[in-house]
Motif scaffolding. Structure first.
Motif, PDB file in Angstrom:
ATOM      1  N   THR A 614      29.460  25.169  15.319  1.00  0.00           N
ATOM      2  CA  THR A 614      29.815  24.271  14.222  1.00  0.00           C
ATOM      3  C   THR A 614      29.783  25.024  12.893  1.00  0.00           C
ATOM      4  N   PRO A 615      30.852  25.015  12.125  1.00  0.00           N
ATOM      5  CA  PRO A 615      30.837  25.666  10.801  1.00  0.00           C
ATOM      6  C   PRO A 615      29.943  24.887   9.829  1.00  0.00           C
ATOM      7  N   LEU A 616      29.226  25.602   9.002  1.00  0.00           N
ATOM      8  CA  LEU A 616      28.403  24.986   7.959  1.00  0.00           C
ATOM      9  C   LEU A 616      28.802  25.445   6.561  1.00  0.00           C
ATOM     10  N   LEU A 617      29.175  26.703   6.426  1.00  0.00           N
ATOM     11  CA  LEU A 617      29.586  27.253   5.134  1.00  0.00           C
ATOM     12  C   LEU A 617      30.887  28.021   5.308  1.00  0.00           C
ATOM     13  N   ARG A 618      31.778  27.865   4.309  1.00  0.00           N
ATOM     14  CA  ARG A 618      33.036  28.610   4.312  1.00  0.00           C
ATOM     15  C   ARG A 618      33.264  29.215   2.934  1.00  0.00           C
ATOM     16  N   THR A 619      34.018  30.315   2.924  1.00  0.00           N
ATOM     17  CA  THR A 619      34.493  30.824   1.647  1.00  0.00           C
ATOM     18  C   THR A 619      35.549  29.854   1.118  1.00  0.00           C
ATOM     19  N   TYR A 620      35.519  29.602  -0.176  1.00  0.00           N
ATOM     20  CA  TYR A 620      36.389  28.582  -0.751  1.00  0.00           C
ATOM     21  C   TYR A 620      37.874  28.901  -0.552  1.00  0.00           C
ATOM     22  N   ASP A 621      38.280  30.130  -0.833  1.00  0.00           N
ATOM     23  CA  ASP A 621      39.710  30.427  -0.841  1.00  0.00           C
ATOM     24  C   ASP A 621      40.275  30.707   0.546  1.00  0.00           C
ATOM     25  N   PHE A 628      26.900  28.866  10.091  1.00  0.00           N
ATOM     26  CA  PHE A 628      27.255  28.143  11.307  1.00  0.00           C
ATOM     27  C   PHE A 628      26.001  27.638  12.008  1.00  0.00           C
ATOM     28  N   GLU A 629      26.215  26.704  12.934  1.00  0.00           N
ATOM     29  CA  GLU A 629      25.163  26.162  13.785  1.00  0.00           C
ATOM     30  C   GLU A 629      25.624  26.287  15.232  1.00  0.00           C
ATOM     31  N   SER A 630      24.739  26.830  16.085  1.00  0.00           N
ATOM     32  CA  SER A 630      25.133  27.108  17.460  1.00  0.00           C
ATOM     33  C   SER A 630      23.995  26.768  18.402  1.00  0.00           C
ATOM     34  N   ARG A 631      24.327  26.181  19.532  1.00  0.00           N
ATOM     35  CA  ARG A 631      23.353  25.969  20.589  1.00  0.00           C
ATOM     36  C   ARG A 631      23.210  27.255  21.404  1.00  0.00           C
ATOM     37  N   ASP A 634      18.331  25.999  25.315  1.00  0.00           N
ATOM     38  CA  ASP A 634      17.732  24.742  24.869  1.00  0.00           C
ATOM     39  C   ASP A 634      17.405  24.762  23.381  1.00  0.00           C
ATOM     40  N   GLY A 635      17.721  25.863  22.725  1.00  0.00           N
ATOM     41  CA  GLY A 635      17.409  25.990  21.311  1.00  0.00           C
ATOM     42  C   GLY A 635      18.645  26.038  20.439  1.00  0.00           C
ATOM     43  N   LYS A 636      18.435  26.482  19.222  1.00  0.00           N
ATOM     44  CA  LYS A 636      19.505  26.435  18.231  1.00  0.00           C
ATOM     45  C   LYS A 636      19.422  27.653  17.329  1.00  0.00           C
ATOM     46  N   LEU A 637      20.573  28.135  16.907  1.00  0.00           N
ATOM     47  CA  LEU A 637      20.638  29.193  15.901  1.00  0.00           C
ATOM     48  C   LEU A 637      21.495  28.713  14.742  1.00  0.00           C
ATOM     49  N   ILE A 638      20.929  28.774  13.552  1.00  0.00           N
ATOM     50  CA  ILE A 638      21.699  28.547  12.326  1.00  0.00           C
ATOM     51  C   ILE A 638      21.814  29.892  11.615  1.00  0.00           C
ATOM     52  N   GLY A 639      23.042  30.306  11.368  1.00  0.00           N
ATOM     53  CA  GLY A 639      23.285  31.554  10.665  1.00  0.00           C
ATOM     54  C   GLY A 639      23.780  31.293   9.262  1.00  0.00           C
ATOM     55  N   ILE A 640      23.081  31.803   8.281  1.00  0.00           N
ATOM     56  CA  ILE A 640      23.546  31.766   6.887  1.00  0.00           C
ATOM     57  C   ILE A 640      23.767  33.217   6.493  1.00  0.00           C
ATOM     58  N   LEU A 641      25.025  33.637   6.577  1.00  0.00           N
ATOM     59  CA  LEU A 641      25.364  35.049   6.403  1.00  0.00           C
ATOM     60  C   LEU A 641      25.901  35.288   4.998  1.00  0.00           C
ATOM     61  N   THR A 642      25.147  34.799   4.039  1.00  0.00           N
ATOM     62  CA  THR A 642      25.533  34.880   2.642  1.00  0.00           C
ATOM     63  C   THR A 642      24.312  34.601   1.801  1.00  0.00           C
ATOM     64  N   HIS A 643      24.420  34.834   0.528  1.00  0.00           N
ATOM     65  CA  HIS A 643      23.363  34.413  -0.391  1.00  0.00           C
ATOM     66  C   HIS A 643      23.698  33.012  -0.876  1.00  0.00           C
ATOM     67  N   TYR A 644      22.826  32.053  -0.568  1.00  0.00           N
ATOM     68  CA  TYR A 644      23.027  30.686  -1.031  1.00  0.00           C
ATOM     69  C   TYR A 644      21.983  30.375  -2.089  1.00  0.00           C
ATOM     70  N   SER A 645      22.300  29.461  -2.985  1.00  0.00           N
ATOM     71  CA  SER A 645      21.351  29.112  -4.035  1.00  0.00           C
ATOM     72  C   SER A 645      20.148  28.389  -3.438  1.00  0.00           C
ATOM     73  N   CYS A 646      19.041  28.380  -4.153  1.00  0.00           N
ATOM     74  CA  CYS A 646      17.820  27.717  -3.680  1.00  0.00           C
ATOM     75  C   CYS A 646      17.921  26.216  -3.965  1.00  0.00           C
ATOM     76  N   ASP A 647      18.907  25.600  -3.327  1.00  0.00           N
ATOM     77  CA  ASP A 647      19.128  24.158  -3.439  1.00  0.00           C
ATOM     78  C   ASP A 647      18.174  23.485  -2.453  1.00  0.00           C
ATOM     79  N   LEU A 648      17.150  22.807  -2.964  1.00  0.00           N
ATOM     80  CA  LEU A 648      16.108  22.280  -2.095  1.00  0.00           C
ATOM     81  C   LEU A 648      16.617  21.155  -1.204  1.00  0.00           C
ATOM     82  N   THR A 649      17.581  20.384  -1.669  1.00  0.00           N
ATOM     83  CA  THR A 649      18.148  19.341  -0.828  1.00  0.00           C
ATOM     84  C   THR A 649      18.932  19.947   0.325  1.00  0.00           C
TER      85      THR A 649
END
Length: 804
Positions: A614-621, A628-631, A634-649
């Motif tokens: 499942t995609p979670l973040l994309r480049t805008y252009d 992404f989020e991947s099963r 029985d577990g899960k991997l979330i990959g954030i392959l970028t620098h994201y802001s410290c948005d607490l929400t």
């Protein structure tokens, strides 16, 4: 008897907290010793620590002074006895290296002259730029053994088990630090011969394919090829030299311990000091952990001690301290507790320019975090300033003094060279007294955790030796440095702590991942060992969750393609985008509970996905996926392959996807509060709170969503910390809870410090309760007493509760 057991320091079977102050006797007039000891006791410390400089006590091979015959302040025997007379525990640090701004790092000049082959050779056979020596050089070891034979006997006579007060001894100081900061590995002929034997033993028949035409050459040519490595062997040398030096440092430490035991020093902790903080941050501290973990885990009886050189304790760096304590704990043996043997205090004016000035809250808050995370020894460095005397020997170095800081030394310390208390002393002393008031409880408590952990990969910090002309080494090291800390610390770890998550760390390189860890945060470079990738896949297959933050692993540590983790997640690396002056790289979210605002970033690694990802973040252009989020099993991997802001929400939703939820929370709207809790096997607890900002904060605390303290408000003043007791057993009562901090304890009374409009303390006791001042409100319901401490009723005074 002194033991290291279950992450505690036990003296005669009882857990203790050791609050030390570093006092350099050799930098003080002997007549000032007692005055400085009195000031140390005024601070609340129960122990004293000191370096013992070889340079001073044996300035010439045939001049030895440990009783003050040449310089009165060199009477180390008299100083140890005076500390014992003052009933202070002693932590001694006799080197051989001590640093402490001493010339030659505390090594006598004659050692360099007598054993020139101990002076390292660097890359391309260049001279070293520091005063380091090859630790295992036979000449240096012979001299060091003779030094130990001089200084250890009076220490042995004063060991705790021999009726004295010496309870710990440090072996050398910051081993490997000088080589790291100068990028000068010890490449003497002796070291390279030993490295050759080590490498041949490690790789056997494959060594020549790994190092073609290197070990088959004669010694001089082999050494030249290793000091100026070709690109084809550079990735292998980067890894092997790091591993070899770890083992070499461990051998050195083991030899020093052997010298101690030969002199009768046994059954006390042997301390190994870890270096690495820099620029007021902790990003490089794990380099010291990586260099030395084999040294302090090679056997029982060792302690590792941190060097904590941060500035103010604030929102910039609070997560750094939390992480490095966790990383140290991750590398420990099961019984080893945390300690800090150079805990920076004072005003920060090291350059005597009034720059780097620290707030008085700095030492207080940093100490509170360390105590909350299980530090059992804190050594305030440097507690007292002093003077660098001139040596009798003419050095022709500009001033002939023992150190390079001039005449006055430690002028930023809480106690000046002249014995004056500076503006940081009162707050530091107050915090020490608060901890010591409940030290018998804290010494046996451990931090409670929320089922998440931050991964630590020691080899990500094995970057201290890089051949300057190697582009392959440069590529590997730069990628690792970009991804091992930085954004992962300042975004993910900070978000976790601001959400109230209490988490530890795990060495995923050498240890199995505990099944109690439900989710693992993994800062990731594009280089990752194959066995680590396999371990993460196995962990997820069994139901564990992983947040991969940084780059997607594509190679092992030697640069060979390795995509085990990516394949298990159903992704493959596509390309990397970087922000520039003309390209404003931006991210947008997908498949979240709401649309999060588009954010700018400086880098994004994009991937191709399989259908179940499942995609979670994309480049805008370009709309390419960089989150992404991947099963996986029985577990899960979330990959954030970028620098994201410290948005607490945003990160709260990420954490929820990973089943990471904090048990201890608050309802203050604007963050800036650090929370954690500690407990013992009797379910006694302290809730630790720290206000990182310059404004007062009022809020409520919750445990698993339920109000704590019967919904009474907690008041946390500006840049202040509190340890709030919960179910704490006193001699004549149990504190059910208190929204005020304990200031003092005696057998039949307890004093609380007022810090807000109103605090509440609830007791269970069979005894009659009396309060001072008399205006305090007391409500009695059977055995339950509720004490309402209103600052107006109390006239602003602290409240003492007596059990009659």
């Amino acid at each position: 008897m002194i033991e290291i057991k279950e992450k505690k320091i036990l003296i005669d079977g009882e857990p203790v907290l050791l609050m030390c102050g570093e006092v350099h006797y050799y930098r003080l007039e002997r007549s000032d010793w007692q005055a400085r000891i009195d000031q140390l006791k005024l601070s609340g410390c129960n122990a004293i620590a000191t370096y013992i400089p070889w340079l001073c006590h044996q300035p010439e091979k045939d001049i030895i002074d440990i009783t003050g015959t040449t310089q009165p302040q060199l009477d180390i025997v008299g100083f140890l006895d005076l500390c014992q007379e003052n009933d202070l525990y002693l932590f001694v640090r006799p080197g051989p290296f001590i640093m402490a701004e001493m010339k030659n790092e505390g090594i006598p000049h004659w050692v360099y002259t007598d054993y020139p082959d101990a002076i390292p050779v660097g890359w391309d056979s260049n001279e070293v730029t520091t005063k380091t020596l090859d630790y295992l050089n036979p000449g240096f070891l012979k001299a060091a053994r003779e030094w130990y034979s001089i200084i250890l006997p009076p220490i042995q006579e004063r060991l705790y088990q021999n009726g004295g007060k010496v309870i710990a001894i440090q072996l050398d100081n910051e081993v490997g630090m000088l080589s790291w900061v100068s990028n000068t590995p010890d490449l003497t002929d002796l070291v390279l011969e030993d490295f050759t034997n080590w490498t041949k033993e490690r790789y056997g028949s494959t060594v020549n394919s790994r190092y073609p035409n290197v070990f088959s050459e004669d010694r001089d040519r082999r050494n030249e090829l290793l000091r100026s490595p070709a690109e084809e062997i550079a990735p292998f040398l980067l890894k092997d030299l790091g591993y070899y030096m770890r083992s070499r440092f461990a051998r050195y430490i083991s030899i020093l311990r052997g010298y101690c035991e030969e002199e009768g020093i046994k059954d006390i902790p042997f301390v190994v000091n870890i270096h690495g903080t820099g620029g007021g941050r902790g990003f490089t501290f794990p380099i010291g952990i990586s260099q030395l973990f084999e040294s302090y885990t090679q056997d029982e009886g060792y302690l590792s001690g941190s060097d904590i050189y941060f500035g103010d304790f604030n929102m910039d760096m609070f997560q750094d301290l939390y992480l490095i304590n966790g990383f140290m704990d991750a590398m420990h043996l099961p019984d080893q507790p945390l300690t800090s043997v150079e805990f920076n205090c004072g005003d920060g004016n090291f350059g005597s320019t009034f720059g780097g000035r620290m707030d008085p809250s700095a030492a207080d808050l940093k100490m509170r975090m360390c105590i909350a995370q299980g530090n059992r020894l804190i050594n305030y460095y440097l507690l007292t300033g002093g003077y660098n005397y001139r040596m009798d020997q003419t050095l022709n170095d500009g001033n002939d003094r023992i150190a390079f800081t001039g005449e006055r030394h430690g002028f930023a310390a809480p106690i000046s060279p002249e014995g004056e208390l500076n503006f940081t002393f009162p707050r530091m002393a107050e915090s020490i007294h608060r901890v010591m008031a409940v030290s018998d409880k804290l010494a046996g408590m451990n931090e409670e955790k929320d089922g998440a952990a931050f991964a630590f990969i020691p080899d990500y910090y094995m970057t201290e030796y890089r051949y300057p002309k190697s582009s392959k080494m440069k590529d590997i090291i730069e990628n690792i440095e970009q991804n091992r800390g930085g954004s992962a610390w300042e975004v993910v770890a900070r978000a976790m702590l601001l959400h109230g998550l209490r988490f530890g760390s795990v060495d995923i390189q050498h240890k199995e991942i505990n099944r109690e860890i439900k989710s693992l945060i993994v800062p990731s470079a594009k280089y990752m060992h194959s066995h680590i990738q396999e371990k993460l896949v196995s962990y997820m297959n069994k139901g564990g969750n992983v947040l991969l933050y940084g780059d997607l692993p594509q190679y092992d540590f030697e640069g060979n393609p390795c995509t085990i983790l990516a394949e298990a997640a159903g992704v493959s690396y596509k390309t990397t985008y970087r922000d520039s002056g003309d390209y404003y790289l931006s991210l947008e979210t997908s498949n979240f509970s709401k649309r999060y605002p588009e954010v700018r970033t400086h880098i994004a690694h994009t991937v191709d996905l399989k259908k179940h990802v499942t995609p979670l973040l994309r480049t805008y252009d370009t709309k390419e996926v960089c989150g992404f989020e991947s099963r996986v099993g029985d577990g899960k991997l979330i990959g954030i392959l970028t620098h994201y802001s410290c948005d607490l929400t945003f990160f709260k939703e990420i954490f929820e996807k990973l089943s990471i939820t904090p048990a201890l929370t608050h309802d203050y709207s604007y963050h800036g509060i650090f929370t954690t809790s500690v407990a013992n096997e009797n379910n006694e607890r302290f809730i630790h709170l720290m206000n990182l900002d310059g404004l007062k904060k009022n809020f409520h605390l919750f445990q698993n969503g339920q109000p704590l303290f019967e919904e009474n408000t907690v008041s946390l003043p500006s840049r202040t910390g509190l340890m709030l007791p919960v179910e704490i057993a006193l001699e004549k009562a149990v504190i059910s809870y208190s929204t005020a901090e304990i200031k003092h304890r005696e057998q039949d009374r307890v004093t609380f410090a007022l810090h807000g409009e109103e605090q509440v303390a609830v007791f269970q006791t069979e005894h009659e309760v009396l309060c001072e001042p008399s205006g305090v409100q007391v409500k009695k319901e059977g055995r339950r007493y509720t004490i309402i401490m209103n600052k107006y009723d109390c006239r602003g005074e602290d409240v003492t509760v007596t059990f009659a």
